[in-house]
Design a protein around this motif. Sequence first.
Motif, PDB file in Angstrom:
ATOM      1  N   THR A   1      43.567  33.016  38.005  1.00 48.39           N
ATOM      2  CA  THR A   1      43.830  34.435  38.262  1.00 48.39           C
ATOM      3  C   THR A   1      42.522  35.194  38.440  1.00 48.39           C
ATOM      4  O   THR A   1      42.371  36.001  39.378  1.00 48.39           O
TER       5      THR A   1
ATOM      6  N   ASP B   1      38.958  41.083  45.629  1.00 46.22           N
ATOM      7  CA  ASP B   1      38.069  42.234  45.474  1.00 46.22           C
ATOM      8  C   ASP B   1      36.853  42.118  46.390  1.00 46.22           C
ATOM      9  O   ASP B   1      36.286  43.133  46.814  1.00 46.22           O
TER      10      ASP B   1
ATOM     11  N   ASP C   1      51.713  36.962  40.210  1.00 49.95           N
ATOM     12  CA  ASP C   1      52.223  38.150  39.532  1.00 49.95           C
ATOM     13  C   ASP C   1      51.168  38.838  38.668  1.00 49.95           C
ATOM     14  O   ASP C   1      51.364  39.984  38.237  1.00 49.95           O
ATOM     15  N   ASN C   2      50.061  38.140  38.392  1.00 53.81           N
ATOM     16  CA  ASN C   2      48.959  38.739  37.642  1.00 53.81           C
ATOM     17  C   ASN C   2      48.030  39.570  38.506  1.00 53.81           C
ATOM     18  O   ASN C   2      47.234  40.364  37.986  1.00 53.81           O
ATOM     19  N   LEU C   3      48.093  39.382  39.811  1.00 53.90           N
ATOM     20  CA  LEU C   3      47.087  39.947  40.702  1.00 53.90           C
ATOM     21  C   LEU C   3      47.413  41.381  41.109  1.00 53.90           C
ATOM     22  O   LEU C   3      48.576  41.783  41.161  1.00 53.90           O
ATOM     23  N   LYS C   4      46.350  42.104  41.434  1.00 57.03           N
ATOM     24  CA  LYS C   4      46.476  43.490  41.895  1.00 57.03           C
ATOM     25  C   LYS C   4      46.054  43.560  43.356  1.00 57.03           C
ATOM     26  O   LYS C   4      45.044  42.977  43.739  1.00 57.03           O
ATOM     27  N   ALA C   5      46.823  44.257  44.138  1.00 56.20           N
ATOM     28  CA  ALA C   5      46.523  44.378  45.569  1.00 56.20           C
ATOM     29  C   ALA C   5      45.256  45.194  45.775  1.00 56.20           C
ATOM     30  O   ALA C   5      44.926  46.053  44.968  1.00 56.20           O
TER      31      ALA C   5
ATOM     32  N   GLN D   1      41.315  37.154  41.853  1.00 54.17           N
ATOM     33  CA  GLN D   1      41.006  38.575  41.867  1.00 54.17           C
ATOM     34  C   GLN D   1      39.595  38.820  42.392  1.00 54.17           C
ATOM     35  O   GLN D   1      39.354  39.780  43.143  1.00 54.17           O
TER      36      GLN D   1
END
Length: 280
Positions: free
Chosen positions: A246, A254, A276-280, A250
């Motif tokens: 994860t 980033d 599901d842990n990741l942020k767009a 990320q």
Amino acid sequence: MTRSQHPLGVSFEFFPPGTAVGRDRLVQARDALAARQPRFFSVTYGAGGSTQQRTREAVGVVGESGITTAPHLSCIGSEKAQLRDLLAQYREEGIDSLVALRGDMPSGMASIGELRYANELVAFIREETGDHFEIAVAAYPESHPQAPNLDRDVENFARKMHAGADMAITQYFFTAEAYFHFVDKARALGVDKPIIPGIMPIVNYTKLARFSDACGAEIPRWIRKQLESYGDDSEAIGEFGTEVVTRLCQQLLDGGAPGLHFYTLNQSAPVLKIVDNLKA
């Protein structure tokens, strides 16, 4: 595709199952991952007879999801006539995406075939089919195992891209800097198409170590040591693996990576924990 795609631009790879149980597992993984609206699915290719047929069958199964499905197509050990027929079959079946690879020499075959390298395969597909197929090729951020050095490997990679590829998918790795360094070197050679990081979830340390040693993917020493300390505790391995991968994903997103391509090993749960842990 009629559905909106996942905001992170994820895609997933499957392999052709060899048993009825394996097929059921593939269908379950396909459905779970299709619910995340990926950009595409890919299905690995094995040259020669039954394996090639299993690939086509798996492409059909995976394609039932409605998600764009890209078969792997290998040129080593194949003649142009065989490849021409296979391309025609895929077109008839509504396939419009491919992953073009050199591949490994099939055991028991004496002839290397008419096309020796992936750039020749990409050029052949373009000559035969024009722009019908979206073509992805492989990239090796830590250098292909058979390349004399990274500079030579990036030059070979650029040849594939300039032959008409639309994107690249990398071998998996666990160090983000390796990916960004490779991308910088490729851009310096005029490659301007997307280079998508390939991501391998960490589920079974023994299998991962064996496969990584064979394909030239580096597992950093600190990760190896931590995984070794867990012994046969699969739950601890999975939790640590999810945390490590994860964080890697990320960092890649980033840093501007154009998406993530997950090697699922026909399992959805380990991949979904990461996604599901990741942020767009």
